[in-house]
Design a protein around this motif. Sequence first.
Motif, PDB file in Angstrom:
ATOM      1  N   PRO A 191     102.203   3.273  25.789  1.00  0.00           N
ATOM      2  CA  PRO A 191     102.489   4.315  24.939  1.00  0.00           C
ATOM      3  C   PRO A 191     101.321   4.350  23.902  1.00  0.00           C
ATOM      4  CG  PRO A 191     104.136   2.456  24.948  1.00  0.00           C
ATOM      5  CD  PRO A 191     102.972   1.937  25.771  1.00  0.00           C
ATOM      6  N   ALA A 192     101.212   5.966  23.508  1.00  0.00           N
ATOM      7  CA  ALA A 192     100.140   6.111  22.516  1.00  0.00           C
ATOM      8  C   ALA A 192     100.855   5.793  21.198  1.00  0.00           C
ATOM      9  CB  ALA A 192      99.975   7.635  22.461  1.00  0.00           C
ATOM     10  N   ALA A 193     100.026   5.375  20.278  1.00  0.00           N
ATOM     11  CA  ALA A 193     100.740   4.884  18.798  1.00  0.00           C
ATOM     12  C   ALA A 193     101.672   5.940  18.410  1.00  0.00           C
ATOM     13  CB  ALA A 193      99.489   4.310  17.875  1.00  0.00           C
ATOM     14  N   ASP A 194     101.160   7.036  18.446  1.00  0.00           N
ATOM     15  CA  ASP A 194     102.092   8.123  18.198  1.00  0.00           C
ATOM     16  C   ASP A 194     103.073   8.750  18.931  1.00  0.00           C
ATOM     17  OD1 ASP A 194     100.002   9.110  19.157  1.00  0.00           O
ATOM     18  OD2 ASP A 194      99.453  10.750  17.938  1.00  0.00           O
ATOM     19  N   SER A 195     103.361   8.090  20.064  1.00  0.00           N
ATOM     20  CA  SER A 195     104.334   8.655  21.076  1.00  0.00           C
ATOM     21  C   SER A 195     105.868   8.469  20.575  1.00  0.00           C
ATOM     22  CB  SER A 195     104.096   8.300  22.336  1.00  0.00           C
ATOM     23  OG  SER A 195     104.154   6.669  22.431  1.00  0.00           O
ATOM     24  N   ILE A 196     106.677   9.249  21.110  1.00  0.00           N
ATOM     25  CA  ILE A 196     108.069   8.949  20.813  1.00  0.00           C
ATOM     26  C   ILE A 196     108.441   8.257  22.288  1.00  0.00           C
ATOM     27  CG2 ILE A 196     110.549  10.207  20.627  1.00  0.00           C
ATOM     28  CD1 ILE A 196     108.526  12.546  19.345  1.00  0.00           C
ATOM     29  N   LEU A 197     109.401   6.943  22.219  1.00  0.00           N
ATOM     30  CA  LEU A 197     110.034   6.746  23.059  1.00  0.00           C
ATOM     31  C   LEU A 197     111.094   7.375  23.754  1.00  0.00           C
ATOM     32  CD1 LEU A 197     108.945   4.115  25.039  1.00  0.00           C
ATOM     33  CD2 LEU A 197     111.098   2.700  23.578  1.00  0.00           C
ATOM     34  N   LEU A 198     111.514   7.569  25.075  1.00  0.00           N
ATOM     35  CA  LEU A 198     112.800   8.266  25.432  1.00  0.00           C
ATOM     36  C   LEU A 198     112.921   7.133  26.776  1.00  0.00           C
ATOM     37  CD1 LEU A 198     114.874  10.073  25.743  1.00  0.00           C
ATOM     38  CD2 LEU A 198     113.438  11.753  26.770  1.00  0.00           C
ATOM     39  N   ASP A 199     113.871   6.495  26.420  1.00  0.00           N
ATOM     40  CA  ASP A 199     114.293   5.493  27.793  1.00  0.00           C
ATOM     41  C   ASP A 199     115.439   6.316  28.444  1.00  0.00           C
ATOM     42  OD1 ASP A 199     115.835   3.656  29.219  1.00  0.00           O
ATOM     43  OD2 ASP A 199     115.047   1.857  27.785  1.00  0.00           O
ATOM     44  N   THR A 200     115.349   6.602  29.685  1.00  0.00           N
ATOM     45  CA  THR A 200     116.521   7.376  30.508  1.00  0.00           C
ATOM     46  C   THR A 200     117.325   6.559  31.146  1.00  0.00           C
ATOM     47  OG1 THR A 200     114.944   7.648  32.446  1.00  0.00           O
ATOM     48  CG2 THR A 200     114.785   9.233  30.442  1.00  0.00           C
ATOM     49  N   THR A 201     117.319   5.052  30.947  1.00  0.00           N
ATOM     50  CA  THR A 201     118.277   4.300  31.925  1.00  0.00           C
ATOM     51  C   THR A 201     119.705   4.648  31.783  1.00  0.00           C
ATOM     52  OG1 THR A 201     116.665   2.325  31.249  1.00  0.00           O
ATOM     53  CG2 THR A 201     118.796   1.480  32.131  1.00  0.00           C
ATOM     54  N   GLU A 202     120.058   5.024  30.691  1.00  0.00           N
ATOM     55  CA  GLU A 202     121.442   5.453  30.283  1.00  0.00           C
ATOM     56  C   GLU A 202     121.586   6.805  30.672  1.00  0.00           C
ATOM     57  OE1 GLU A 202     123.783   3.054  30.326  1.00  0.00           O
ATOM     58  OE2 GLU A 202     122.279   1.134  30.117  1.00  0.00           O
ATOM     59  N   LEU A 203     120.770   7.717  30.701  1.00  0.00           N
ATOM     60  CA  LEU A 203     120.779   9.136  30.888  1.00  0.00           C
ATOM     61  C   LEU A 203     120.750   9.778  32.274  1.00  0.00           C
ATOM     62  CD1 LEU A 203     118.430  10.216  27.714  1.00  0.00           C
ATOM     63  CD2 LEU A 203     120.803   9.491  27.686  1.00  0.00           C
TER      64      LEU A 203
END
Length: 221
Positions: A191-203
Motif C-alpha cells: 500500500p502507498a503510505a497515503d492510501s486508504i485501505l478497503l478490506d472487502t472480506t465482509e462486503l
Amino acid sequence: MISVAIDGPAGAGKSTIAKTAASKLGFIYVDTGALYRAVGLQCIRKGINTEDNAAIISVLPETEIKIVFRDGEQRVLLDGSDVSEEIRTEQASMTASKVSSVPEVRAFLLELQRSFAKTDNVIMDGRDIGTVVLPDSKVKIFLTASPEARARRRTAQLEEKGVSADYETILSDIIKRDHNDTHRETAPLKPAADSILLDTTELDLEQSINRIIEIIKENVQ
Ligand code: DC
C-alpha cells in the motif's frame, strides 16, 4: 484531471469494482494487468523461456502494445490485433506474473499507463499505481480481502462459468501469487503510505462499489 489509483492483490475484485465505479462516475477505467498479460502472451507466442530475463527483454523492441476504448470498454492490442480475450487464459496469467518482475518490462509499460491520466479522469487498477505509476493521484485505495474470501469468490465465479474448480488449489495459487507479487524487488505490491485501505472480506460487490464511490467523492472535493 482526477486520477484514482486502486491497487491490491489478485482476486480482491479490483477490476469489477473499479470498472463499475468508473462508469458511475464518468471516468475511464484502465486495467493495467492487461498490459503485463499482453507482454506475457507475446513471450508465449515467441516461445520465450520466461526463466530467462534477457530473452524476455529481447522481445520488447519488437512488441507494440496499445489500449483502445470501444463503447467505453478497454481493449488491448498486441501488434495491432485485439488480444483482450486471449490474455485471460491461466497460461497468460502465470506468464504475466513472471514478466512483471522484470524491471525493463515495467519501464516499457510505464509511459503508456501514465498517458491516460494526462488526458482523462481515470480510475486505474494494478499493483503499483499509487506507488510508482501515478504517485500524485488524488485518491489511492488499497483494496484487499482475505485469501480465503478471494479463493471462495474465484471458485464460485469459475463454477458459474461451468468450469470445474477446486477451492484448495485456487487458495494455494492465490497465496503463491501474493507471495510473488509482494516479494519481487521491482515495484512490489504494497500500500502507498497515503492510501486508504478497503478490506472487502465482509462486503458484497454492491457494498464494495458503494464504499469506493463514497471514498472517491469524499477525497476529490
Ligand atoms: O491484475 P492481473 O491479474 O490481470 O495482473 C496480471 C499480472 O501482472 C499479475 O501477476 C501482477 C502483474 N501486475 C503488475 O505487476 N503491476 C500492475 N500494475 C498490474 C499487474
